[in-house]
Write a protein that holds these residues in place. Structure first.
Motif, PDB file in Angstrom:
ATOM      1  N   MET A 180       0.854  -1.186   0.000  1.00 30.71           N
ATOM      2  CA  MET A 180       0.000   0.000   0.000  1.00 30.71           C
ATOM      3  C   MET A 180       0.891   1.237   0.000  1.00 30.71           C
ATOM      4  O   MET A 180       1.741   1.395   0.868  1.00 30.71           O
ATOM      5  N   THR A 181       0.673   2.129  -0.980  1.00 36.16           N
ATOM      6  CA  THR A 181       1.506   3.326  -1.100  1.00 36.16           C
ATOM      7  C   THR A 181       0.646   4.573  -0.928  1.00 36.16           C
ATOM      8  O   THR A 181      -0.586   4.528  -1.040  1.00 36.16           O
ATOM      9  N   LEU A 182       1.317   5.704  -0.698  1.00 38.76           N
ATOM     10  CA  LEU A 182       0.595   6.963  -0.588  1.00 38.76           C
ATOM     11  C   LEU A 182      -0.105   7.314  -1.891  1.00 38.76           C
ATOM     12  O   LEU A 182      -1.218   7.859  -1.887  1.00 38.76           O
ATOM     13  N   ASP A 183       0.541   7.004  -3.015  1.00 37.19           N
ATOM     14  CA  ASP A 183      -0.093   7.284  -4.303  1.00 37.19           C
ATOM     15  C   ASP A 183      -1.382   6.484  -4.462  1.00 37.19           C
ATOM     16  O   ASP A 183      -2.393   6.996  -4.966  1.00 37.19           O
ATOM     17  N   GLN A 184      -1.373   5.230  -4.024  1.00 39.40           N
ATOM     18  CA  GLN A 184      -2.597   4.436  -4.088  1.00 39.40           C
ATOM     19  C   GLN A 184      -3.689   5.023  -3.196  1.00 39.40           C
ATOM     20  O   GLN A 184      -4.870   5.042  -3.568  1.00 39.40           O
ATOM     21  N   LEU A 185      -3.301   5.523  -2.028  1.00 36.98           N
ATOM     22  CA  LEU A 185      -4.283   6.145  -1.134  1.00 36.98           C
ATOM     23  C   LEU A 185      -4.868   7.404  -1.768  1.00 36.98           C
ATOM     24  O   LEU A 185      -6.075   7.665  -1.661  1.00 36.98           O
ATOM     25  N   SER A 201      -4.291  -5.878  -2.285  1.00 38.54           N
ATOM     26  CA  SER A 201      -3.501  -5.841  -1.050  1.00 38.54           C
ATOM     27  C   SER A 201      -4.402  -5.868   0.187  1.00 38.54           C
ATOM     28  O   SER A 201      -4.015  -6.394   1.234  1.00 38.54           O
ATOM     29  N   CYS A 202      -5.602  -5.321   0.049  1.00 42.99           N
ATOM     30  CA  CYS A 202      -6.549  -5.330   1.175  1.00 42.99           C
ATOM     31  C   CYS A 202      -7.256  -6.677   1.299  1.00 42.99           C
ATOM     32  O   CYS A 202      -7.804  -6.995   2.358  1.00 42.99           O
TER      33      CYS A 202
END
Length: 294
Positions: free
Chosen positions: A1-6, A42-43
């Protein structure tokens, strides 16, 4: 999980539309879809339901969006802290001020500071003295500006140039032509006042005590939450009020208001900051700008 994905997830959750989210993020729709797919993988569960041409947040998505927004906010706060190291080229400064100060005194000073430091974003909240002190205490404001007394052990006050208070009434009020005012006149006069907790109200009650008039003996016909509402009621003949000369100046010049002969001391303004939190360089610069050291 990355900040860009968030970031992509929050944008899609806001728009509930892949294409619009992609446009807002300046990405392609396929890149946005791929990012959401990787995040869902990923979740281990879907974050959106595909309903026809629409998308909706799943129960997991609704739960996750608040957490994702909080993470991104913390990242933005961390970025602001780091930008402080770069000097005054970038950053945000949150100010809270009482009504009189915000509307008549602080705004032109904010404008001048912005002209000198255009990279610093200024945000302003308005409340009475008690509310401003609470905002500084709770970390919602970097600096507070008030005219009233503050009894908060964690708050540090510094005096800055202020203004003066004046007792005013409608020009045609029956007591507008009095040459002097006695304690009896004050006790008999109807008043329109700001709410308890405002700095102006505190100063008025202190002036009453100096004249030997108990504040609770004063006839208050209206308690109103803003200076504009107070002056409107006074101009209509509802009663007299003690208010900042900065606020009353237009009415005094126009002749709709008249100043009554009551000597009131100069009013100090105070800048507040939390005694146990470091002031940012932007906050230090702003205080120095409005009240340079002698």
């Amino acid at each position: 999980m990355t900040l860009d994905q968030l970031k992509v997830f929050v944008a899609v959750a806001d728009h509930l539309h892949m294409t619009r989210a992609a446009e807002a993020l300046h990405m392609t729709q396929s890149a946005v879809s791929a990012s959401i797919a990787v995040l869902e993988q990923s979740c281990g569960q879907p974050l959106f339901d595909r309903v026809g041409r629409r998308i909706e947040l799943t129960a997991a998505g609704r739960l996750f969006v608040g957490e994702a927004q909080a993470i991104l906010k913390r990242v933005a706060q961390a970025r602001d802290a780091l930008s402080d190291l770069a000097g005054l080229a970038r950053g945000t400064l949150t100010l809270h001020a009482s009504q009189t100060i915000a509307n008549y005194w602080l705004a032109p000073r904010m404008n001048a500071f912005h002209a000198a430091h255009p990279g610093i974003r200024l945000e302003l909240g308005i409340g009475n003295t008690t509310q401003v002190a609470a905002a500084v205490r709770d970390g919602l404001a970097d600096l507070g500006f008030v005219e009233g007394e503050v009894e908060e052990p964690l708050i540090v006050r510094r005096r800055v140039p202020g203004d003066e208070l004046v007792l005013v009434a409608s020009a045609d009020a029956p007591y507008a032509d009095l040459d002097t005012l006695s304690a009896h006149d004050i006790a008999a006069m109807p008043f329109v006042l700001r709410e308890p907790g405002s700095g102006t109200r505190q100063m008025f009650e202190a002036a009453c005590r100096r004249l030997g008039v108990k504040p609770q003996a004063v006839t208050i016909v209206f308690e109103l939450p803003s200076n504009e509402a107070v002056l409107s009621a006074v101009a209509a003949g509802a009663g007299a009020t003690v208010i900042s000369r900065l606020v009353a100046e237009a009415g005094l010049k126009a002749g709709t208001l008249k100043a009554l002969p009551l000597a009131l001391p100069p009013r100090n303004f105070y800048v507040l900051h939390h005694g146990e939190r470091d002031r940012s360089r932007a906050a230090e610069a702003f205080v120095g700008f409005i009240a340079p050291p002698k």
